[in-house]
Design a protein around this motif. Structure first.
Motif, PDB file in Angstrom:
ATOM      1  N   VAL A 206     -10.480  22.930  -5.760  1.00  0.00           N
ATOM      2  CA  VAL A 206     -10.505  22.069  -4.581  1.00  0.00           C
ATOM      3  C   VAL A 206     -10.349  20.623  -5.049  1.00  0.00           C
ATOM      4  CG1 VAL A 206     -11.938  23.579  -3.166  1.00  0.00           C
ATOM      5  CG2 VAL A 206     -13.018  21.900  -4.647  1.00  0.00           C
ATOM      6  N   PRO A 207      -9.746  19.774  -4.232  1.00  0.00           N
ATOM      7  CA  PRO A 207      -9.650  18.354  -4.614  1.00  0.00           C
ATOM      8  C   PRO A 207     -11.032  17.723  -4.680  1.00  0.00           C
ATOM      9  CG  PRO A 207      -8.959  18.676  -2.355  1.00  0.00           C
ATOM     10  CD  PRO A 207      -9.137  20.039  -2.940  1.00  0.00           C
ATOM     11  N   ALA A 208     -11.205  16.791  -5.577  1.00  0.00           N
ATOM     12  CA  ALA A 208     -12.496  16.124  -5.762  1.00  0.00           C
ATOM     13  C   ALA A 208     -12.582  14.946  -4.812  1.00  0.00           C
ATOM     14  CB  ALA A 208     -12.647  15.665  -7.205  1.00  0.00           C
ATOM     15  N   TRP A 209     -13.140  15.174  -3.633  1.00  0.00           N
ATOM     16  CA  TRP A 209     -13.370  14.078  -2.685  1.00  0.00           C
ATOM     17  C   TRP A 209     -14.784  14.187  -2.146  1.00  0.00           C
ATOM     18  CZ3 TRP A 209     -14.955  13.043   2.258  1.00  0.00           C
ATOM     19  CH2 TRP A 209     -14.700  11.743   2.714  1.00  0.00           C
ATOM     20  N   PRO A 210     -15.478  13.091  -2.014  1.00  0.00           N
ATOM     21  CA  PRO A 210     -15.127  11.761  -2.524  1.00  0.00           C
ATOM     22  C   PRO A 210     -15.295  11.696  -4.030  1.00  0.00           C
ATOM     23  CG  PRO A 210     -17.311  11.730  -1.574  1.00  0.00           C
ATOM     24  CD  PRO A 210     -16.770  13.110  -1.311  1.00  0.00           C
ATOM     25  N   GLY A 211     -14.728  10.683  -4.649  1.00  0.00           N
ATOM     26  CA  GLY A 211     -14.730  10.601  -6.104  1.00  0.00           C
ATOM     27  C   GLY A 211     -16.101  10.349  -6.704  1.00  0.00           C
ATOM     28  N   ALA A 212     -16.615   9.142  -6.546  1.00  0.00           N
ATOM     29  CA  ALA A 212     -17.896   8.767  -7.161  1.00  0.00           C
ATOM     30  C   ALA A 212     -19.061   9.095  -6.240  1.00  0.00           C
ATOM     31  CB  ALA A 212     -17.888   7.266  -7.473  1.00  0.00           C
ATOM     32  N   PRO A 213     -20.239   9.311  -6.802  1.00  0.00           N
ATOM     33  CA  PRO A 213     -21.423   9.496  -5.944  1.00  0.00           C
ATOM     34  C   PRO A 213     -21.606   8.312  -5.010  1.00  0.00           C
ATOM     35  CG  PRO A 213     -21.915  10.035  -8.226  1.00  0.00           C
ATOM     36  CD  PRO A 213     -20.548   9.406  -8.226  1.00  0.00           C
ATOM     37  N   ALA A 214     -22.055   8.585  -3.808  1.00  0.00           N
ATOM     38  CA  ALA A 214     -22.147   7.541  -2.794  1.00  0.00           C
ATOM     39  C   ALA A 214     -23.596   7.120  -2.576  1.00  0.00           C
ATOM     40  CB  ALA A 214     -21.554   8.045  -1.481  1.00  0.00           C
ATOM     41  N   ASP A 215     -23.802   5.841  -2.292  1.00  0.00           N
ATOM     42  CA  ASP A 215     -25.101   5.402  -1.811  1.00  0.00           C
ATOM     43  C   ASP A 215     -25.246   5.899  -0.376  1.00  0.00           C
ATOM     44  OD1 ASP A 215     -24.401   3.106   0.218  1.00  0.00           O
ATOM     45  OD2 ASP A 215     -23.100   2.825  -1.521  1.00  0.00           O
ATOM     46  N   PRO A 216     -26.455   5.874   0.188  1.00  0.00           N
ATOM     47  CA  PRO A 216     -26.649   6.475   1.513  1.00  0.00           C
ATOM     48  C   PRO A 216     -25.725   5.939   2.593  1.00  0.00           C
ATOM     49  CG  PRO A 216     -28.765   6.105   0.477  1.00  0.00           C
ATOM     50  CD  PRO A 216     -27.735   5.462  -0.415  1.00  0.00           C
ATOM     51  N   ASP A 217     -25.545   4.633   2.663  1.00  0.00           N
ATOM     52  CA  ASP A 217     -24.696   4.077   3.720  1.00  0.00           C
ATOM     53  C   ASP A 217     -23.240   4.497   3.533  1.00  0.00           C
ATOM     54  OD1 ASP A 217     -26.800   2.819   5.044  1.00  0.00           O
ATOM     55  OD2 ASP A 217     -26.628   1.012   3.809  1.00  0.00           O
ATOM     56  N   THR A 218     -22.776   4.506   2.292  1.00  0.00           N
ATOM     57  CA  THR A 218     -21.408   4.949   2.026  1.00  0.00           C
ATOM     58  C   THR A 218     -21.257   6.426   2.344  1.00  0.00           C
ATOM     59  OG1 THR A 218     -21.169   3.279   0.291  1.00  0.00           O
ATOM     60  CG2 THR A 218     -19.602   5.114   0.277  1.00  0.00           C
ATOM     61  N   ALA A 219     -22.265   7.222   2.002  1.00  0.00           N
ATOM     62  CA  ALA A 219     -22.216   8.646   2.324  1.00  0.00           C
ATOM     63  C   ALA A 219     -22.098   8.858   3.828  1.00  0.00           C
ATOM     64  CB  ALA A 219     -23.457   9.350   1.779  1.00  0.00           C
ATOM     65  N   HIS A 220     -22.852   8.098   4.586  1.00  0.00           N
ATOM     66  CA  HIS A 220     -22.794   8.217   6.043  1.00  0.00           C
ATOM     67  C   HIS A 220     -21.399   7.870   6.552  1.00  0.00           C
ATOM     68  CE1 HIS A 220     -23.519   7.144  10.290  1.00  0.00           C
ATOM     69  NE2 HIS A 220     -24.518   8.002  10.226  1.00  0.00           N
ATOM     70  N   ALA A 221     -20.838   6.773   6.048  1.00  0.00           N
ATOM     71  CA  ALA A 221     -19.504   6.354   6.491  1.00  0.00           C
ATOM     72  C   ALA A 221     -18.445   7.385   6.114  1.00  0.00           C
ATOM     73  CB  ALA A 221     -19.165   4.987   5.890  1.00  0.00           C
ATOM     74  N   ARG A 222     -18.549   7.933   4.909  1.00  0.00           N
ATOM     75  CA  ARG A 222     -17.562   8.925   4.480  1.00  0.00           C
ATOM     76  C   ARG A 222     -17.700  10.230   5.265  1.00  0.00           C
ATOM     77  NH1 ARG A 222     -17.820   7.992  -2.124  1.00  0.00           N
ATOM     78  NH2 ARG A 222     -16.427   6.178  -2.162  1.00  0.00           N
ATOM     79  N   LEU A 223     -18.910  10.567   5.625  1.00  0.00           N
ATOM     80  CA  LEU A 223     -19.098  11.775   6.421  1.00  0.00           C
ATOM     81  C   LEU A 223     -18.491  11.599   7.807  1.00  0.00           C
ATOM     82  CD1 LEU A 223     -20.161  14.605   6.636  1.00  0.00           C
ATOM     83  CD2 LEU A 223     -22.459  13.688   7.003  1.00  0.00           C
ATOM     84  N   ARG A 224     -18.650  10.429   8.392  1.00  0.00           N
ATOM     85  CA  ARG A 224     -17.991  10.153   9.671  1.00  0.00           C
ATOM     86  C   ARG A 224     -16.476  10.245   9.516  1.00  0.00           C
ATOM     87  NH1 ARG A 224     -20.761   7.763  13.828  1.00  0.00           N
ATOM     88  NH2 ARG A 224     -18.822   6.816  14.544  1.00  0.00           N
ATOM     89  N   GLU A 225     -15.970   9.740   8.407  1.00  0.00           N
ATOM     90  CA  GLU A 225     -14.533   9.816   8.154  1.00  0.00           C
ATOM     91  C   GLU A 225     -14.074  11.268   8.044  1.00  0.00           C
ATOM     92  OE1 GLU A 225     -11.266   8.738   4.662  1.00  0.00           O
ATOM     93  OE2 GLU A 225     -13.346   8.037   4.469  1.00  0.00           O
ATOM     94  N   LEU A 226     -14.866  12.105   7.376  1.00  0.00           N
ATOM     95  CA  LEU A 226     -14.516  13.512   7.220  1.00  0.00           C
ATOM     96  C   LEU A 226     -14.498  14.221   8.568  1.00  0.00           C
ATOM     97  CD1 LEU A 226     -13.997  16.086   5.588  1.00  0.00           C
ATOM     98  CD2 LEU A 226     -16.486  16.246   5.215  1.00  0.00           C
ATOM     99  N   VAL A 227     -15.492  13.950   9.407  1.00  0.00           N
ATOM    100  CA  VAL A 227     -15.514  14.573  10.735  1.00  0.00           C
ATOM    101  C   VAL A 227     -14.295  14.146  11.539  1.00  0.00           C
ATOM    102  CG1 VAL A 227     -16.778  14.715  12.919  1.00  0.00           C
ATOM    103  CG2 VAL A 227     -18.019  14.797  10.745  1.00  0.00           C
ATOM    104  N   ARG A 228     -13.960  12.881  11.477  1.00  0.00           N
ATOM    105  CA  ARG A 228     -12.780  12.396  12.199  1.00  0.00           C
ATOM    106  C   ARG A 228     -11.505  13.059  11.676  1.00  0.00           C
ATOM    107  NH1 ARG A 228     -13.546   7.527  11.296  1.00  0.00           N
ATOM    108  NH2 ARG A 228     -12.099   7.171   9.588  1.00  0.00           N
ATOM    109  N   ALA A 229     -11.352  13.108  10.356  1.00  0.00           N
ATOM    110  CA  ALA A 229     -10.132  13.670   9.776  1.00  0.00           C
ATOM    111  C   ALA A 229      -9.992  15.156  10.064  1.00  0.00           C
ATOM    112  CB  ALA A 229     -10.120  13.424   8.265  1.00  0.00           C
ATOM    113  N   SER A 230     -11.090  15.901   9.973  1.00  0.00           N
ATOM    114  CA  SER A 230     -11.007  17.339  10.208  1.00  0.00           C
ATOM    115  C   SER A 230     -10.775  17.647  11.683  1.00  0.00           C
ATOM    116  CB  SER A 230     -12.280  18.031   9.703  1.00  0.00           C
ATOM    117  OG  SER A 230     -13.445  17.438  10.240  1.00  0.00           O
TER     118      SER A 230
END
Length: 345
Positions: A206-230
């Motif tokens: 599987v592709p490695a996304w996201p790359g680096a470990p995220a701080d909590p706020d970044t994790a939240h933003a990336r999770l919102r991005e994943l929900v939007r993209a999917s």
């Protein structure tokens, strides 16, 4: 957006419906998930409380009684019971006791990291059920039936706990910069026949996304991005399997809905599990090519009303997620789910 949601439900419809549902187990025919608590919560949330009992009346033929208990789950034996579907009733009773003795947030925070690696269990339905239950508890009074719903959802997840097969990122490949690009890069499993377990067993890369470990706020933003993209992706690719592909969006959205109830130190791991679930479903069911789709052409309220009238449980839940995203492509994806799935009339 319709504001007559669960928080304003003074009729008692949701609690009445949940009490009816809790007489049943989380599955039928040995493995098919009971979608009633999730669909009913979404119906009430979006101002369709008047239809909830009527929908449940039609759905009752798909409900089975809760299996009989075996051996109580305890602090000493829970690891041996994890992932054992024969212990569904034991797990439900365990979490009923836990949530009766302690605040529900405390129980959730303790068990979330234990259950998270098994997010694929039950084709991701248990975590989706948890997400609906937590959303209600975060926005309404924690009545008995609503807390019991969380207990049954956690119990279902524990009984169906199923870690994904070992995977590794593609060699010498940089992590995609966006969730949409990462989903596009997910390779399909070789054998697109059979059920979800057969397909998931084939996962190796599987592709490695996201790359680096995220701080909590970044994790939240990336999770919102994943929900939007999917959610967006369903508009073009949902025809590959209109039922199963909804989970690529509804599973990570369940995690997103749960984050506010969790300690922030659990948010990064939650993002990783949500990505794994979405990528796995994408690999298992996504077709090779997208098809064109039209703009929604309706308001969010009109689209959800169509989904409620359509009646299919997956369509209702996916439309609920699409309305969370709320943009034009998400609404077009919701319309596609109405068009592609078989109505439940």
């Amino acid at each position: 957006m319709d504001t007559t949601g669960t928080a304003d439900d003074t009729t008692g419809t949701l609690d009445e419906a949940l009490e009816r549902i809790h007489l049943s187990g989380p599955e039928r025919d040995g493995w098919l998930s009971n979608h009633a608590p999730m669909a009913v919560e979404a119906l009430v949330r979006h101002g369709q409380a008047r239809t909830a009992h009527r929908w449940l009346d039609r759905y009752r033929d798909r409900l089975e009684a809760m299996p009989g208990p075996d051996t109580p789950v305890t602090a000493d034996n829970w690891r041996a019971a994890l992932g054992d579907p024969r212990r569904i009733a034991d797990w439900a009773r365990h979490f009923e006791r836990e949530t009766a003795e302690r605040p529900w947030r405390e129980v959730l925070a303790e068990w979330w990291p234990r259950l998270l690696p098994g997010i694929a269990g039950g084709a991701t339905h248990p975590v989706i059920r948890v997400g609906h239950a937590v959303r209600t508890l975060l926005t309404t009074e924690p009545t008995g039936p609503r807390v019991t719903e969380l207990a049954h959802a956690l119990g279902y997840w524990a009984a169906r706990h199923q870690p994904l097969p070992g995977t590794r990122p593609p060699a010498d490949t940089a992590a995609p910069s966006s969730a949409a690009a990462a989903l596009d890069a997910v390779p399909a499993v070789p054998d697109q026949s059979g059920g979800i377990n057969h397909r998931l067993e084939q996962l190796t890369v599987v592709p490695a996304w996201p790359g680096a470990p995220a701080d909590p706020d970044t994790a939240h933003a990336r999770l919102r991005e994943l929900v939007r993209a999917s959610t967006h992706r369903y508009a073009g690719f949902g025809h590959g399997d209109p039922v199963m592909l909804v989970h690529a969006a509804t599973a990570p959205n369940a995690v997103l809905r749960t984050l506010p109830a969790l300690p922030r130190e659990l948010w990064a791991a939650s993002l990783g599990a949500a990505w794994a679930a979405s990528a796995a479903v994408t690999a298992a069911y996504s077709p090779a090519e997208p098809v064109p789709y039209a703009p929604a052409g309706q308001t969010p309220e009109e689209i959800f009303e169509r989904a409620a009238a359509h009646g299919d449980d997956h369509t209702i839940k996916f439309t609920d997620t699409a309305l969370d995203v709320g943009d034009g492509t998400a609404l077009a994806a919701a319309v596609r789910s109405i068009e592609l799935n078989v109505p439940f009339l």
